[in-house]
Design an enzyme around this catalytic site. Structure first.
Site, PDB file in Angstrom:
ATOM      1  N   SER A 105     -32.969  44.631   4.934  1.00 24.29           N
ATOM      2  CA  SER A 105     -32.152  45.590   5.728  1.00 24.29           C
ATOM      3  C   SER A 105     -31.281  46.646   4.667  1.00 24.29           C
ATOM      4  CB  SER A 105     -31.073  44.820   6.376  1.00 24.29           C
ATOM      5  OG  SER A 105     -30.128  45.192   7.368  1.00 24.29           O
ATOM      6  N   ASN A 106     -30.114  47.156   5.183  1.00 24.55           N
ATOM      7  CA  ASN A 106     -29.520  47.921   4.413  1.00 24.55           C
ATOM      8  C   ASN A 106     -27.914  47.961   4.573  1.00 24.55           C
ATOM      9  OD1 ASN A 106     -28.600  49.856   6.732  1.00 24.55           O
ATOM     10  ND2 ASN A 106     -30.969  50.058   6.842  1.00 24.55           N
ATOM     11  N   HIS A 107     -27.233  48.698   3.804  1.00 23.17           N
ATOM     12  CA  HIS A 107     -25.576  48.557   3.958  1.00 23.17           C
ATOM     13  C   HIS A 107     -24.849  49.229   5.181  1.00 23.17           C
ATOM     14  CE1 HIS A 107     -25.825  46.763   0.240  1.00 23.17           C
ATOM     15  NE2 HIS A 107     -26.476  47.724  -0.705  1.00 23.17           N
TER      16      HIS A 107
END
Length: 405
Positions: free
Chosen positions: A215-217
């Site tokens: 995923s990402n932030h």
């Protein structure tokens, strides 16, 4: 950036509460703007506020005596807080100090301003102003949350250099923005009534196995703020949201919750044909595991090879299908060659606008409550905005779309 006010402030009766903060000096300019917009302004000051700016200054600008106490003079005449609360079309407390916010949130009533607040039947707007740590303290956050739960409006503090020398949130919102908020409040005409708006927000999660994912932030804060702004402008909003803990900002928004990039593409593709405006704010994974494991992957070898495959480019795919009546906005979060990369996305994906974020800008990007954007339209006209709250950024984006429509 210039601010434009309509005629909705004309004749409106505004109670302006000024509390003890160094930013009380901005009250003079705020009064000037309100009067210029046609409002009738009555100022109420706390005792602490009078140490930062004189009542004479604000009385001269408002053309009314400034009220500071319950009793006017030794004759026993008094400033009737009940009548004041009934007189006003809006009560604006700007600056709202931590002390004033706390007293109003707790229902304390030991000065004229807090008594008027408890008596007011009109909409109430708080514009906080204090130092960074005071603004971020759980007590202040809790008090602001309680005020919101009472139905009050919070004009979020701005990001910048504070009187203490610290840099962060806590600055009083600029007087122009406060007047703009009031002008929009009194303008009950929904500018986007009948328009259907599709917005994507948040991250995607690409599964490695039943336990882990890539995923990402992204937190979804920006996309949710945009959805809220468009819903409040009267649009019918569909929000396709990746995994996030954020509550739905407006009960009229239809949220389609998704997980992976493939899920987001499917939900967006389904809503796309009926949408008048498409705003693709989500941080969608560019790659996904080619063969997710059915069972949890066990730790064995020192090296672990992971084969990835490209996900569908949602912006490019929908851009190729866009009709003459549709408007599309994309987002580009860049770390280098920002302007060139954004322009490439703008044209290659057939967008009407690209919103550029740079991770090199302090306070912008993932995880912050603030953002700093540059918007480039299809004619390569550039709109640059200062660092501000994500709610204010969402309103800037709304205004660009309103003009185009």
């Amino acid at each position: 950036m210039r601010f434009f006010y309509g005629k909705m402030m004309q004749g409106k009766r505004i109670l302006l509460g000024v509390s003890g903060s160094i930013s009380a000096y901005k009250a003079a300019y705020l009064i000037r703007l309100l009067v210029k917009a046609g409002a009738d302004v009555q100022v109420i000051m706390t005792e602490a506020a009078t140490t930062f700016i004189t009542p004479l200054t604000l009385s001269t600008l408002s053309k009314r005596p400034v009220l500071t106490t319950f009793v006017k003079d030794q004759t026993g005449q008094w400033n009737n807080h009940v009548e004041l609360g009934l007189w006003a079309d809006a009560l604006v407390i700007a600056p709202a100090s931590a002390n004033t916010i706390a007293r109003c949130a707790q229902g304390l009533c030991n000065d004229l301003l807090s008594a008027v607040y408890l008596s007011a039947r009109c909409p109430v707007f708080f514009a906080p102003a204090m130092d960074l740590d005071m603004y971020k303290h759980p007590a202040t956050a809790g008090n602001l949350s309680r005020l919101r739960s009472y139905g009050n409006h919070i004009i979020n503090a701005a990001y910048g250099e504070l009187a203490s020398g610290l840099i962060g949130e806590g600055r009083l919102a600029e007087p122009e923005e406060i007047v703009q908020v009031l002008d929009r409040h009194f303008n009950h005409l929904p500018t986007l009534a009948g328009k259907r708006v599709l917005i994507t927000a948040g991250p995607t999660q690409e599964p490695l196995d039943p336990v882990r994912y890539i995923s990402n932030h992204s937190t979804g804060k920006m996309g949710y703020a945009i959805a809220d702004a468009f819903a409040k402008a009267g649009a019918s909003v569909t929000l396709v949201s990746g995994p996030t803990a954020l509550p739905l900002p407006d009960s009229t928004i239809h949220r389609a919750s998704v997980r992976s990039a493939a899920d987001m593409f499917a939900a967006t593709e389904e809503a796309f044909p009926e949408a008048d405006v498409i705003i693709l704010n989500a941080a969608v994974a560019d790659y996904t595991p080619a063969h997710p494991a059915d069972q949890k992957i066990k730790k064995k070898d020192a090296l672990f090879d992971l084969r990835l495959t490209k996900t569908t480019d949602i912006a490019a795919t929908l851009g190729s299908r866009k009709t003459a009546g549709q408007l599309m906005m994309g987002f580009a979060l860049e770390t280098e060659n920002e302007r060139q990369n954004a322009l490439k996305k703008l044209h290659s994906k057939n967008l009407d606008w690209i919103v550029l974020n740079s991770l090199r800008d302090k306070g912008a990007g993932f995880g912050h409550d603030t953002n700093k954007i540059t918007v480039i339209d299809k004619n390569e006209e550039v709109y640059e905005f200062s660092l501000k709250s994500k709610e204010a950024v969402a309103r800037d984006i709304l205004h660009l779309v309103e003009r185009a429509l």
